[in-house]
Design a protein around this motif. Structure first.
Motif, PDB file in Angstrom:
ATOM      1  N   PHE A   1     -42.541 -49.980 -25.877  1.00 37.60           N
ATOM      2  CA  PHE A   1     -41.552 -49.281 -26.852  1.00 37.60           C
ATOM      3  C   PHE A   1     -41.634 -47.720 -27.070  1.00 37.60           C
ATOM      4  CE2 PHE A   1     -42.739 -53.558 -28.399  1.00 37.60           C
ATOM      5  CZ  PHE A   1     -41.710 -53.984 -28.589  1.00 37.60           C
TER       6      PHE A   1
ATOM      7  N   PHE B   1     -39.445 -46.658 -24.479  1.00 37.86           N
ATOM      8  CA  PHE B   1     -38.044 -46.815 -25.118  1.00 37.86           C
ATOM      9  C   PHE B   1     -37.634 -45.538 -25.846  1.00 37.86           C
ATOM     10  CE2 PHE B   1     -35.961 -47.971 -28.877  1.00 37.86           C
ATOM     11  CZ  PHE B   1     -34.522 -48.140 -28.506  1.00 37.86           C
TER      12      PHE B   1
ATOM     13  N   ARG C   1     -40.899 -47.832 -48.385  1.00 35.76           N
ATOM     14  CA  ARG C   1     -39.779 -48.216 -47.263  1.00 35.76           C
ATOM     15  C   ARG C   1     -39.006 -46.810 -46.939  1.00 35.76           C
ATOM     16  NH1 ARG C   1     -38.899 -50.474 -44.001  1.00 35.76           N
ATOM     17  NH2 ARG C   1     -40.724 -50.606 -43.924  1.00 35.76           N
TER      18      ARG C   1
ATOM     19  N   ARG D   1     -33.052 -43.943 -44.141  1.00 36.25           N
ATOM     20  CA  ARG D   1     -32.475 -44.318 -42.971  1.00 36.25           C
ATOM     21  C   ARG D   1     -30.893 -45.106 -43.103  1.00 36.25           C
ATOM     22  NH1 ARG D   1     -32.846 -48.712 -41.208  1.00 36.25           N
ATOM     23  NH2 ARG D   1     -34.622 -49.111 -42.369  1.00 36.25           N
TER      24      ARG D   1
ATOM     25  N   THR E   1     -16.760 -54.382 -30.668  1.00 34.07           N
ATOM     26  CA  THR E   1     -16.510 -54.101 -29.154  1.00 34.07           C
ATOM     27  C   THR E   1     -15.169 -54.955 -28.700  1.00 34.07           C
ATOM     28  OG1 THR E   1     -18.901 -53.994 -29.109  1.00 34.07           O
ATOM     29  CG2 THR E   1     -17.654 -54.173 -27.022  1.00 34.07           C
TER      30      THR E   1
ATOM     31  N   LEU F   1     -38.693 -58.642 -30.338  1.00 38.67           N
ATOM     32  CA  LEU F   1     -38.684 -56.911 -30.049  1.00 38.67           C
ATOM     33  C   LEU F   1     -39.064 -56.798 -28.540  1.00 38.67           C
ATOM     34  CD1 LEU F   1     -40.647 -56.028 -33.178  1.00 38.67           C
ATOM     35  CD2 LEU F   1     -38.272 -55.761 -32.699  1.00 38.67           C
ATOM     36  N   SER F   2     -40.120 -57.478 -27.994  1.00 39.40           N
ATOM     37  CA  SER F   2     -40.422 -57.243 -26.593  1.00 39.40           C
ATOM     38  C   SER F   2     -39.132 -57.556 -25.701  1.00 39.40           C
ATOM     39  CB  SER F   2     -41.706 -58.102 -25.956  1.00 39.40           C
ATOM     40  OG  SER F   2     -42.587 -57.557 -26.930  1.00 39.40           O
TER      41      SER F   2
ATOM     42  N   VAL G   1     -36.537 -54.629 -25.799  1.00 38.75           N
ATOM     43  CA  VAL G   1     -36.889 -53.451 -25.147  1.00 38.75           C
ATOM     44  C   VAL G   1     -36.025 -52.872 -23.969  1.00 38.75           C
ATOM     45  CG1 VAL G   1     -38.810 -53.744 -23.500  1.00 38.75           C
ATOM     46  CG2 VAL G   1     -39.081 -52.133 -25.391  1.00 38.75           C
TER      47      VAL G   1
ATOM     48  N   GLU H   1     -33.716 -56.210 -41.669  1.00 45.44           N
ATOM     49  CA  GLU H   1     -33.877 -55.630 -42.838  1.00 45.44           C
ATOM     50  C   GLU H   1     -34.949 -54.680 -43.008  1.00 45.44           C
ATOM     51  OE1 GLU H   1     -34.125 -59.098 -45.360  1.00 45.44           O
ATOM     52  OE2 GLU H   1     -31.924 -59.314 -45.615  1.00 45.44           O
ATOM     53  N   ALA H   2     -35.952 -54.831 -42.089  1.00 46.79           N
ATOM     54  CA  ALA H   2     -37.022 -53.788 -41.799  1.00 46.79           C
ATOM     55  C   ALA H   2     -36.731 -52.765 -41.083  1.00 46.79           C
ATOM     56  CB  ALA H   2     -38.465 -54.577 -41.379  1.00 46.79           C
ATOM     57  N   GLY H   3     -35.478 -52.729 -40.471  1.00 50.20           N
ATOM     58  CA  GLY H   3     -35.065 -51.571 -39.548  1.00 50.20           C
ATOM     59  C   GLY H   3     -35.585 -51.451 -38.225  1.00 50.20           C
TER      60      GLY H   3
ATOM     61  N   GLU I   1     -30.793 -53.318 -35.034  1.00 55.52           N
ATOM     62  CA  GLU I   1     -29.372 -53.038 -35.466  1.00 55.52           C
ATOM     63  C   GLU I   1     -28.779 -54.002 -34.879  1.00 55.52           C
ATOM     64  OE1 GLU I   1     -29.732 -48.102 -36.579  1.00 55.52           O
ATOM     65  OE2 GLU I   1     -28.703 -48.990 -34.517  1.00 55.52           O
TER      66      GLU I   1
ATOM     67  N   THR J   1     -24.560 -55.074 -33.488  1.00 53.60           N
ATOM     68  CA  THR J   1     -23.210 -54.640 -33.482  1.00 53.60           C
ATOM     69  C   THR J   1     -22.255 -55.997 -33.343  1.00 53.60           C
ATOM     70  OG1 THR J   1     -23.866 -52.757 -31.952  1.00 53.60           O
ATOM     71  CG2 THR J   1     -21.562 -53.671 -31.761  1.00 53.60           C
ATOM     72  N   VAL J   2     -21.431 -56.167 -33.531  1.00 56.34           N
ATOM     73  CA  VAL J   2     -20.156 -57.085 -33.831  1.00 56.34           C
ATOM     74  C   VAL J   2     -19.326 -57.192 -32.256  1.00 56.34           C
ATOM     75  CG1 VAL J   2     -18.487 -58.618 -34.566  1.00 56.34           C
ATOM     76  CG2 VAL J   2     -20.283 -57.463 -36.231  1.00 56.34           C
ATOM     77  N   ASP J   3     -19.542 -58.284 -31.815  1.00 57.93           N
ATOM     78  CA  ASP J   3     -18.905 -58.399 -30.454  1.00 57.93           C
ATOM     79  C   ASP J   3     -18.373 -59.742 -30.499  1.00 57.93           C
ATOM     80  OD1 ASP J   3     -18.227 -58.307 -27.756  1.00 57.93           O
ATOM     81  OD2 ASP J   3     -19.849 -59.579 -27.343  1.00 57.93           O
ATOM     82  N   ALA J   4     -17.026 -59.889 -30.998  1.00 54.85           N
ATOM     83  CA  ALA J   4     -16.279 -61.087 -31.073  1.00 54.85           C
ATOM     84  C   ALA J   4     -17.276 -62.177 -32.216  1.00 54.85           C
ATOM     85  CB  ALA J   4     -15.976 -61.857 -29.731  1.00 54.85           C
TER      86      ALA J   4
ATOM     87  N   ARG K   1     -19.992 -63.021 -31.684  1.00 53.24           N
ATOM     88  CA  ARG K   1     -21.331 -62.883 -31.742  1.00 53.24           C
ATOM     89  C   ARG K   1     -21.967 -61.627 -31.809  1.00 53.24           C
ATOM     90  NH1 ARG K   1     -22.951 -63.283 -25.443  1.00 53.24           N
ATOM     91  NH2 ARG K   1     -20.799 -62.831 -24.535  1.00 53.24           N
TER      92      ARG K   1
ATOM     93  N   LEU L   1     -32.760 -52.571 -30.353  1.00 52.60           N
ATOM     94  CA  LEU L   1     -34.118 -51.792 -31.048  1.00 52.60           C
ATOM     95  C   LEU L   1     -33.679 -50.713 -31.855  1.00 52.60           C
ATOM     96  CD1 LEU L   1     -36.707 -52.020 -28.551  1.00 52.60           C
ATOM     97  CD2 LEU L   1     -36.330 -53.452 -30.850  1.00 52.60           C
ATOM     98  N   ASN L   2     -34.338 -50.295 -32.895  1.00 50.48           N
ATOM     99  CA  ASN L   2     -34.398 -49.402 -33.565  1.00 50.48           C
ATOM    100  C   ASN L   2     -35.686 -48.590 -33.642  1.00 50.48           C
ATOM    101  OD1 ASN L   2     -32.671 -47.386 -35.148  1.00 50.48           O
ATOM    102  ND2 ASN L   2     -33.435 -48.053 -36.866  1.00 50.48           N
ATOM    103  N   PRO L   3     -35.883 -47.602 -33.191  1.00 51.69           N
ATOM    104  CA  PRO L   3     -37.466 -46.933 -33.039  1.00 51.69           C
ATOM    105  C   PRO L   3     -37.929 -46.598 -34.230  1.00 51.69           C
ATOM    106  CG  PRO L   3     -35.630 -44.985 -32.497  1.00 51.69           C
ATOM    107  CD  PRO L   3     -34.792 -46.533 -32.780  1.00 51.69           C
TER     108      PRO L   3
END
Lengths: 126, 126
Positions: free
Chosen positions: A82, A85, A107, A111, A121, B17-18, B21, B50-52, B55, B57-60, B62, B67-69
Motif C-alpha cells: 500500500f 500505492f 474519525r 475528509r 462513467t 484491500l489487497s 492495490v 464508511e471507514a474511508g 471510494e 465510482t458509478v459505472d452503469a 456497477r 483505494l483511498n490512502p
DNA sequence: CAGGCATATACCTGTCAAGGAATATTAGCA
DNA sequence: TGCTAATATTCCTTGACAGGTATATGCCTG
C-alpha cells in the motif's frame, strides 16, 4: 483470533503496547497507568504474550512485560504494498499530516468536505 | 467498530484491500476473484467505504471501487513509535525477513525455539 | 508458617459483528 | 414497459470476545 491484526484491534491492547514502548513495566504499573482492573490487564497481556507481542520476566511476585518486535514486522509486511500505492499521493499525504497535529482526533471527518460527486462513467455491459 | 484497526481486523476486508492495490475493481470482480458471496462483498465494501478505505465510482449498473490512502496513514502514525523501538533490533529483523520468504506463513511458530528460560531478577518489594 | 501482595485463571454474561438467505433497488436494454 | 444484470439492504442466527466478580496460585516477609 489468529491474526496480528485482530490482536491489535482491541483499544486496551494498543494502549498497553504503546505504554511498553518506552520501557518494560509490571502488571501493576500498567494497571495504574491505564486505570484498568487488574484481571483485564492480565488477560490482555496473556493475549499479547501468546501472539508474541510481549515477553515477560519474573521479578519476585511480579512479572515485567516488555515489547517483542516480530509481530509488528508482520504488519509492516502487509502494509508495504500500500505504501507503494500511495507514494503517488504524497501531496495529499502532506496535507493529511498537516491536519494530524491536534491530538489523536477520532474519525477523519474532515475528509471529502464537499468533494466532486462521483462521475458517471456511462456505458458498459451489453 | 470505530477504529481503523478494527476495520482491517477482518481477513476478507484485508483481502479486498489487497486486491484493490493493483487497480480499481467492480463488486463482481471481487466476488469472483475472492470466491465470496456477493452480499458479503457488498457488506464489507460498505464498511470499508464508511471507514474511508475505499471510494466508489458509478459505472452503469456497477460500482467501481478503488483505494483511498488516508486511513492507512493513521496506522502508519500509530506504528511509528514502535519502529524507533525496534531499530535497535535490526539484527533480529534481518533474521526475521530471512525466514519470511516462503509464502504467507500463518503464525510465527519458529520464534523462541528453545530460548533461555526467564531469568529471575530476585529481590524487590519491601 | 501465617498473612499479604502481585498476578493469573475460571466462570458467567452481554454485546456485537459476520455470514446466510431472501428481497429491494437501480440501470440498461429489447 | 417489462426483463435482466449488478449491487445494496434487511432480517435472522450464531459465535467470539471483552468485562466483571470471585477465586486460585506463587512468593515474600515478619
Amino acid at each position: 483470533m489468529g491474526s496480528v491484526f485482530e490482536i491489535i484491534a482491541e483499544p486496551n491492547r494498543r494502549a498497553i503496547l504503546s505504554l511498553l514502548v518506552s520501557s518494560q513495566k509490571s502488571v501493576g504499573d500498567i494497571e495504574r497507568r491505564l486505570r484498568m482492573p487488574q484481571p483485564t490487564v492480565s488477560k490482555h497481556l496473556r493475549v499479547l504474550r501468546e501472539a508474541g507481542f510481549v515477553e515477560s520476566t519474573v521479578d519476585a511476585q511480579r512479572r515485567l512485560y516488555r515489547l517483542n518486535p516480530e509481530p509488528f514486522w508482520e504488519m509492516e509486511a502487509w502494509l508495504a504494498p500500500f505504501r507503494r500505492f500511495w507514494s503517488g499521493h504524497m501531496d495529499a499525504l502532506e496535507r493529511h499530516l498537516e491536519r494530524m497535529d491536534g491530538s489523536t482526533r477520532r474519525r477523519t471527518s474532515t475528509r471529502n468536505p464537499v468533494g466532486p460527486q462521483p462521475h458517471k462513467t456511462r456505458r458498459r455491459r451489453k
